[in-house]
Structure formats: structure tokens, C-alpha cells
Design an enzyme around this catalytic site. Structure first.
Site, short mmCIF file in Angstrom:
data_model
loop_
_atom_site.label_atom_id
_atom_site.label_comp_id
_atom_site.label_asym_id
_atom_site.label_seq_id
_atom_site.Cartn_x
_atom_site.Cartn_y
_atom_site.Cartn_z
N HIS A 1 -104.20 -30.65 25.45
CA HIS A 1 -103.67 -30.05 26.67
C HIS A 1 -103.00 -31.13 27.50
O HIS A 1 -103.02 -32.31 27.13
CB HIS A 1 -104.76 -29.32 27.46
CG HIS A 1 -105.88 -30.17 27.95
ND1 HIS A 1 -106.80 -30.78 27.11
CD2 HIS A 1 -106.26 -30.50 29.23
CE1 HIS A 1 -107.69 -31.44 27.83
NE2 HIS A 1 -107.38 -31.30 29.11
N HIS B 1 -115.24 -35.56 26.19
CA HIS B 1 -115.95 -36.29 27.25
C HIS B 1 -117.44 -36.40 26.93
O HIS B 1 -118.01 -35.54 26.27
CB HIS B 1 -115.80 -35.56 28.60
CG HIS B 1 -114.42 -35.58 29.16
ND1 HIS B 1 -113.94 -36.60 29.95
CD2 HIS B 1 -113.40 -34.68 29.04
CE1 HIS B 1 -112.69 -36.33 30.30
NE2 HIS B 1 -112.34 -35.17 29.76
N ASP C 1 -105.46 -37.48 31.59
CA ASP C 1 -106.46 -38.25 30.85
C ASP C 1 -106.48 -37.85 29.37
O ASP C 1 -107.34 -38.32 28.61
CB ASP C 1 -107.85 -38.10 31.47
CG ASP C 1 -108.37 -36.68 31.45
OD1 ASP C 1 -107.57 -35.74 31.56
OD2 ASP C 1 -109.60 -36.49 31.30
N HIS C 2 -105.50 -37.02 28.97
CA HIS C 2 -105.35 -36.65 27.56
C HIS C 2 -103.96 -36.98 27.02
O HIS C 2 -103.77 -37.03 25.81
CB HIS C 2 -105.64 -35.16 27.37
CG HIS C 2 -107.07 -34.81 27.64
ND1 HIS C 2 -108.00 -34.63 26.64
CD2 HIS C 2 -107.74 -34.65 28.80
CE1 HIS C 2 -109.18 -34.35 27.18
NE2 HIS C 2 -109.04 -34.37 28.50
N ASP D 1 -111.15 -30.17 25.92
CA ASP D 1 -112.00 -29.84 27.06
C ASP D 1 -112.41 -28.37 27.09
O ASP D 1 -112.80 -27.86 28.15
CB ASP D 1 -111.29 -30.18 28.37
CG ASP D 1 -111.25 -31.68 28.65
OD1 ASP D 1 -111.80 -32.44 27.84
OD2 ASP D 1 -110.65 -32.07 29.67
N HIS E 1 -103.36 -32.49 30.63
CA HIS E 1 -103.94 -33.35 31.66
C HIS E 1 -103.71 -34.83 31.33
O HIS E 1 -103.76 -35.24 30.17
CB HIS E 1 -105.42 -33.06 31.82
CG HIS E 1 -105.69 -31.76 32.53
ND1 HIS E 1 -106.91 -31.12 32.50
CD2 HIS E 1 -104.87 -30.96 33.30
CE1 HIS E 1 -106.85 -30.00 33.22
NE2 HIS E 1 -105.63 -29.90 33.70
N HIS F 1 -109.39 -23.69 30.24
CA HIS F 1 -109.40 -24.92 31.03
C HIS F 1 -107.99 -25.16 31.55
O HIS F 1 -107.76 -25.36 32.75
CB HIS F 1 -109.88 -26.07 30.16
CG HIS F 1 -109.88 -27.40 30.83
ND1 HIS F 1 -110.68 -27.69 31.91
CD2 HIS F 1 -109.18 -28.54 30.56
CE1 HIS F 1 -110.47 -28.94 32.30
NE2 HIS F 1 -109.56 -29.47 31.50
#
Length: 377
Positions: free
Chosen positions: A178, A293, A182-183, A255, A180, A236
Site C-alpha cells: 500500500h 510491524h 513507511d512502506h 498492514d 503509506h 487499512h
């Protein structure tokens, strides 16, 4: 039902006593014997254990199925003792013992997390779990037969490159789940340094840096000789995807699903997220799933607070032991999640009660309520 369960319980005790005499060491405790009965009948193990390990057990079809299977097994053993001869009797006890061992292994929670779970991957793949940022993981997937190598999401370039260099692997693909940051934050730099191809969700194509190939439900992604099926698992984020490698028994879910938890609903709806979790729940129990995570201890605290999951204490004990040793709880066996993750059990009566909802509440209502409670926890 009460009469049948009483008969089953007596039969279970007889079966256990006989197995002990034979040195088979079946087990003590109704839950484990229920798993044996479930195995013999082909009943889902998690359902049978849930049905027989909770207060008021014996009121559902799984409890009756497990009890009936145990009675059938006991009858077979008794018949062997009466007239089948020593050889036949031992064979029968052996079969029952093997069934107990096989089903008990499913719920050996310590062996279903972290490095022990990774050891259960299918043939022809190596997966290296790379810690990034404060709590992210970036799994690196390597096909030794071709040298092709993919990283699932790019939270941080330096540890990913260090891991690749330590193994002598060349990055060929990025599999984004996805959009985001942090990805996807390392996409462009990794493309510039390695020339790899970025694959990511078509529904978020305009938000995935350096995207080379957008993918959606049932598309096939190849990493060398390794083949993954794309699963749309939005909730998400609306376009979130997962990658399932059936031959390697591996799923990379970003996530959407966590060990003992699930992703916060940011862009999607509870209905969409519950549908996505059900899609993952349909994968085989022996699937080794990698989430993005290390949230497991926090998820465990919430699950304990919520209640409604009979096997949770044993699972949480294994989690805490593992984390106390400084080991990752990722990956995890999907069968363990089905048995203990409250977000995968919103269709159970126990979770409905724990969520304070009436008996007629549908699973998506239960899921939405549990997710709201987790958001406030």
C-alpha cells in the site's frame, strides 16, 4: 445434547486411560482430546477446540462432532482389544496417538512464530526479515534457482541494502502492499541504485513512487521461479494488496493482518476490512504470513482485555516468552491466528458476548465494535 456430551466425556476418559496403559501418552485435558476427535472426523481443529474448551461446551455442532469422533475412536480401540488381536489393537492405538500428535502440533504456539514459523516455508525460497525504522519489517524474498530477489515494501533503504549485500543478493523487484510512506519511502532510491521493478496496487497507482507494474486481485506476480497471486485486501487503505505464494506457503499481508491483530481502518470501511480478513482467513492453516510491524505484544494486551478467545492465554504466554528473548514474533502460522486472533473470530458467539453485542449481531457488526475498542485502547 447433555446426555451425548456426558457419554462422550466418559468415553474420552476411558480412551485416555487405555492409551496411558499402552504407553501412548495421549494427553490430559478435554481440549487436546477434542482435537484428536476433530482430526478423526475431519472437523476444523480450531472449531473443535473452541467448542470443547469453553464454559458451556457441548451446545454447538463442533462440540458434538468432536465428541462423536472420540466415541468412535474409543469404540474402535475397544473392538480391537476384544477381538482384533494384539497387532490390530496396537495399530489402532498408534493411529489415535498419531492423530493427537498431529493436531497438538497445530497449537504449539511457540513453533508457529518467528524463526520457527519461517522454517515451515515451502521449498525453493529464502526469506530474510529485515527490521526497519522503529517497528517495521521488510521481508526480502529470494529465489536461489534464478537469483531473483524482491523486498516487500521499503520502509528504510540502509538496512535493506545492508541485508542484500550481506547475502550477495541483487534486488530485482519491490512488492508494495500500500501507499503509506513507511512502506514506499525507499522505492525511488532502491530503483535508482539497483534498477529493480516496482510492483504495487493498481488502486493506489498514483501514490506508489516509481511504480512499474500495477496489480489487482488474482494477478500473478513472478519473482524468478516463484509465483504469487495478488489478493485485494483493502480496508487499512482502499487499495491495499497482499501477495500469496501457494507453493511456498507464504503470504505477505502488509498492514491488513497482524499477529493477534489487524490494521487500523483509515481509508476503507469495516465491511471492506472484514471482507479482506475473511479472504486471508480462507488461506490454508499452514500458510506462513508476514505482516509489516512488530505490534504483537500490544495486540496481545488488547486481546486479553477484550476476552472471548479461549486459547488466548497459551498464545500470549508464547508471545511474551519469545519477545523477552529479543526474538521477532513475525512471521506467524495462519492457523494460529484463526484460533486466537480476535479480529478473525468476529463470527464466534464468544467474541459477540465479549463485545457486549446481542446474540443476533452479524459478524461485521462485531468486527466493527472490536476494532473501535482497539482504536480507543
Amino acid at each position: 445434547f447433555q446426555l451425548k456430551i456426558c457419554v462422550a466425556a466418559a468415553a474420552l476418559r476411558t480412551m485416555s486411560a487405555f492409551a496411558t496403559v499402552q504407553g501412548a501418552a495421549l494427553v490430559a485435558g478435554g481440549a487436546r482430546l477434542a482435537r484428536t476427535g476433530a482430526h478423526l472426523l475431519g472437523t476444523p481443529v480450531a472449531s473443535a477446540v473452541t467448542a470443547t474448551s469453553e464454559p458451556g461446551a457441548g451446545h454447538g455442532p463442533c462440540a458434538l462432532a468432536a465428541a462423536s469422533a472420540a466415541v468412535a475412536a474409543t469404540t474402535a480401540v475397544a473392538a480391537a482389544r476384544r477381538g482384533g488381536g494384539r497387532r490390530r489393537g496396537l495399530a489402532t492405538v498408534s493411529a489415535v496417538t498419531e492423530a493427537a500428535a498431529a493436531t497438538t502440533e497445530i497449537f504449539d504456539f511457540r513453533s508457529g512464530m518467528g524463526e520457527a514459523a519461517a522454517a515451515r516455508l515451502g521449498p525453493g525460497v529464502e526469506v530474510l526479515l529485515v527490521p526497519c525504522l522503529s517497528d517495521n519489517y521488510a521481508p526480502i524474498i529470494h529465489d536461489p534457482s534464478t537469483g531473483a530477489t524482491a523486498v516487500v515494501d521499503t520502509p528504510e533503504v540502509a538496512p535493506i541494502m545492508a541485508a542484500l549485500e550481506s547475502r550477495g543478493w541483487k534486488l530485482t523487484h519491490i512488492l508494495n502492499t500500500h501507499h503509506h510512506m513507511d512502506h514506499t519511502g525507499g522505492n525511488q532510491e532502491l530503483v535508482d541504485r539497483t534498477g529493480c521493478q516496482v510492483i504495487g496496487p493498481a488502486g493506489e497507482a498514483d501514490r506508489i513512487p516509481a511504480l512499474g507494474r500495477p496489480v489487482a486481485q488474482d494477478d500473478v506476480v513472478e519473482v524468478g521461479a516463484l509465483r504469487a497471486r495478488v489478493l485485494d485486501v483493502g480496508g487499512h487503505t482502499k487499495g491495499h494488496v497482499a501477495y500469496f505464494f501457494p507453493e511456498q506457503k507464504a503470504a505477505f499481508v502488509g498492514d491488513t493482518l497482524f499477529t493477534l491483530g489487524c490494521g487500523r481502518i483509515i481509508e476503507g470501511s469495516a465491511l471492506q476490512m472484514w471482507g479482506s480478513l475473511n479472504k486471508l482467513r480462507e488461506l490454508p492453516d499452514d500458510t506462513v504470513f508476514y505482516c509489516a510491524h512488530e505490534y504483537t505484544e500490544s495486540n496481545a494486551r488488547f486481546a486479553e482485555h477484550l476476552g472471548g478467545v479461549p486459547l488466548l492465554p497459551e498464545r500470549v504466554a508464547a508471545v511474551r516468552e519469545l519477545r523477552k528473548e529479543g526474538r521477532a514474533s513475525v512471521p506467524s502460522l495462519l492457523g494460529h491466528e484463526k484460533a486466537t486472533n480476535p479480529f478473525l473470530r468476529a463470527d464466534s458467539d464468544e467474541l459477540r458476548v465479549a463485545a457486549g453485542l446481542p446474540k443476533g449481531a452479524v459478524p461485521v457488526q462485531v468486527f466493527a465494535e472490536v476494532r473501535k475498542r482497539k482504536d480507543r485502547f
